[in-house]
Write a protein that holds these residues in place. Sequence first.
Motif, mmCIF file in Angstrom:
data_model
loop_
_atom_site.group_PDB
_atom_site.id
_atom_site.type_symbol
_atom_site.label_atom_id
_atom_site.label_comp_id
_atom_site.label_asym_id
_atom_site.label_seq_id
_atom_site.Cartn_x
_atom_site.Cartn_y
_atom_site.Cartn_z
ATOM 1 N N LYS A 121 0.832 -1.206 0.000
ATOM 2 C CA LYS A 121 0.000 0.000 0.000
ATOM 3 C C LYS A 121 0.865 1.254 0.000
ATOM 4 N N ASP A 122 1.909 1.270 0.823
ATOM 5 C CA ASP A 122 2.781 2.441 0.878
ATOM 6 C C ASP A 122 3.475 2.673 -0.462
ATOM 7 N N GLU A 123 3.898 1.596 -1.128
ATOM 8 C CA GLU A 123 4.529 1.730 -2.439
ATOM 9 C C GLU A 123 3.565 2.377 -3.435
ATOM 10 N N LEU A 124 2.338 1.859 -3.491
ATOM 11 C CA LEU A 124 1.342 2.398 -4.426
ATOM 12 C C LEU A 124 1.010 3.855 -4.103
ATOM 13 N N LEU A 125 0.859 4.162 -2.816
ATOM 14 C CA LEU A 125 0.570 5.548 -2.417
ATOM 15 C C LEU A 125 1.717 6.480 -2.786
ATOM 16 N N THR A 126 2.944 6.004 -2.642
ATOM 17 C CA THR A 126 4.106 6.814 -3.012
ATOM 18 C C THR A 126 4.025 7.196 -4.489
ATOM 19 N N ILE A 127 3.663 6.249 -5.320
ATOM 20 C CA ILE A 127 3.597 6.498 -6.768
ATOM 21 C C ILE A 127 2.471 7.470 -7.108
ATOM 22 N N VAL A 128 1.265 7.212 -6.586
ATOM 23 C CA VAL A 128 0.133 8.079 -6.960
ATOM 24 C C VAL A 128 0.253 9.459 -6.324
ATOM 25 N N ASP A 129 0.853 9.547 -5.136
ATOM 26 C CA ASP A 129 1.026 10.855 -4.498
ATOM 27 C C ASP A 129 1.996 11.739 -5.277
ATOM 28 N N CYS A 130 2.892 11.126 -6.037
ATOM 29 C CA CYS A 130 3.818 11.894 -6.889
ATOM 30 C C CYS A 130 3.174 12.284 -8.220
ATOM 31 N N GLY A 131 1.991 11.735 -8.519
ATOM 32 C CA GLY A 131 1.308 12.078 -9.759
ATOM 33 C C GLY A 131 1.331 11.001 -10.819
ATOM 34 N N GLY A 132 1.724 9.789 -10.440
ATOM 35 C CA GLY A 132 1.773 8.695 -11.402
ATOM 36 C C GLY A 132 0.554 7.796 -11.345
ATOM 37 N N THR A 133 0.406 7.005 -12.385
ATOM 38 C CA THR A 133 -0.606 5.953 -12.448
ATOM 39 C C THR A 133 0.127 4.629 -12.556
ATOM 40 N N VAL A 134 -0.217 3.697 -11.679
ATOM 41 C CA VAL A 134 0.349 2.360 -11.743
ATOM 42 C C VAL A 134 -0.514 1.577 -12.722
ATOM 43 N N LYS A 135 0.013 1.389 -13.927
ATOM 44 C CA LYS A 135 -0.767 0.708 -14.966
ATOM 45 C C LYS A 135 -0.882 -0.787 -14.694
ATOM 46 N N ASN A 136 0.232 -1.415 -14.265
ATOM 47 C CA ASN A 136 0.175 -2.854 -14.035
ATOM 48 C C ASN A 136 1.290 -3.304 -13.117
ATOM 49 N N VAL A 137 1.263 -4.582 -12.821
ATOM 50 C CA VAL A 137 2.338 -5.242 -12.093
ATOM 51 C C VAL A 137 2.745 -6.449 -12.932
ATOM 52 N N ILE A 138 4.056 -6.698 -12.994
ATOM 53 C CA ILE A 138 4.595 -7.795 -13.791
ATOM 54 C C ILE A 138 5.541 -8.600 -12.911
ATOM 55 N N VAL A 139 5.376 -9.926 -12.920
ATOM 56 C CA VAL A 139 6.321 -10.806 -12.229
ATOM 57 C C VAL A 139 6.803 -11.864 -13.218
ATOM 58 N N GLU A 140 7.982 -12.382 -12.936
ATOM 59 C CA GLU A 140 8.570 -13.433 -13.770
ATOM 60 C C GLU A 140 8.408 -14.756 -13.027
ATOM 61 N N HIS A 141 7.489 -15.605 -13.506
ATOM 62 C CA HIS A 141 7.188 -16.882 -12.873
ATOM 63 C C HIS A 141 8.080 -17.969 -13.477
ATOM 64 N N PRO A 142 8.613 -18.896 -12.644
ATOM 65 C CA PRO A 142 9.523 -19.917 -13.172
ATOM 66 C C PRO A 142 8.868 -20.894 -14.155
ATOM 67 N N ILE A 143 7.567 -21.068 -14.073
ATOM 68 C CA ILE A 143 6.863 -21.986 -14.966
ATOM 69 C C ILE A 143 6.164 -21.243 -16.099
ATOM 70 N N TYR A 144 5.400 -20.222 -15.759
ATOM 71 C CA TYR A 144 4.546 -19.527 -16.721
ATOM 72 C C TYR A 144 5.218 -18.360 -17.431
ATOM 73 N N GLY A 145 6.421 -18.009 -17.011
ATOM 74 C CA GLY A 145 7.078 -16.852 -17.610
ATOM 75 C C GLY A 145 6.508 -15.557 -17.042
ATOM 76 N N GLU A 146 6.423 -14.552 -17.887
ATOM 77 C CA GLU A 146 5.963 -13.240 -17.448
ATOM 78 C C GLU A 146 4.458 -13.247 -17.215
ATOM 79 N N ILE A 147 4.052 -12.816 -16.021
ATOM 80 C CA ILE A 147 2.633 -12.671 -15.676
ATOM 81 C C ILE A 147 2.378 -11.189 -15.431
ATOM 82 N N THR A 148 1.385 -10.640 -16.128
ATOM 83 C CA THR A 148 1.054 -9.221 -16.016
ATOM 84 C C THR A 148 -0.400 -9.079 -15.569
ATOM 85 N N ALA A 149 -0.605 -8.202 -14.610
ATOM 86 C CA ALA A 149 -1.966 -7.891 -14.161
ATOM 87 C C ALA A 149 -2.168 -6.385 -14.201
ATOM 88 N N SER A 150 -3.260 -5.966 -14.801
ATOM 89 C CA SER A 150 -3.588 -4.543 -14.888
ATOM 90 C C SER A 150 -4.049 -4.040 -13.526
#
Length: 177
Positions: free
Chosen positions: A87-116
């Motif tokens: 929550k603090d990470e997200l608030l830091t971004i939006v309080d500076c004026g940004g939009t967090v479009k997505n989050v991306i992780v690298e999964h060992p089986i599925y590869g890149e997973i992206t969530a909007s």
Amino acid sequence: MKKMLGEERRLQLLELLKKSNTPITGTDFAKFANVSRQVIVNDMTLLKARNEPIIATSQGYIYMHQEQLNQTVERTIPCFHTPEDAKDELLTIVDCGGTVKNVIVEHPIYGEITASLMVSNRHDVDKFVQRVDDTQANYLSALTGGTHLHVISAPSVDILDLIEQSLQKKGYLITDQ
């Protein structure tokens, strides 16, 4: 209320999305059209396949108008933190004026997973975190021990720089050591 059928329903849903300034949930669309939420999910998939700029976020569906797409710059930022700091990470971004479009992780089986995410303000962050808490879901970064990427959009490069500096001060930014 009469059930709305196929193409007529999709056209009306698209018009509602284009006119809305806030995300619309699949449940709200389903009530409007007198169909199941799964029918709405299928409708949105068909509309996206037609290259309609519809984004599914944790708050609902949004339509990205061309002027919105043209007025921002983006940067992919590598981050690391515990679930308690999400929550603090997200608030830091939006309080500076940004939009967090997505989050991306690298999964060992599925590869890149992206969530909007599409969180742009404190209210969006609160709703997202509350939804995670209510569903007892894990953040995607739990799959990678806290390491993840965010695509951040902002009105200017200066704001993106400020976001990176703020994340670095809090120890959330992964930097070259």
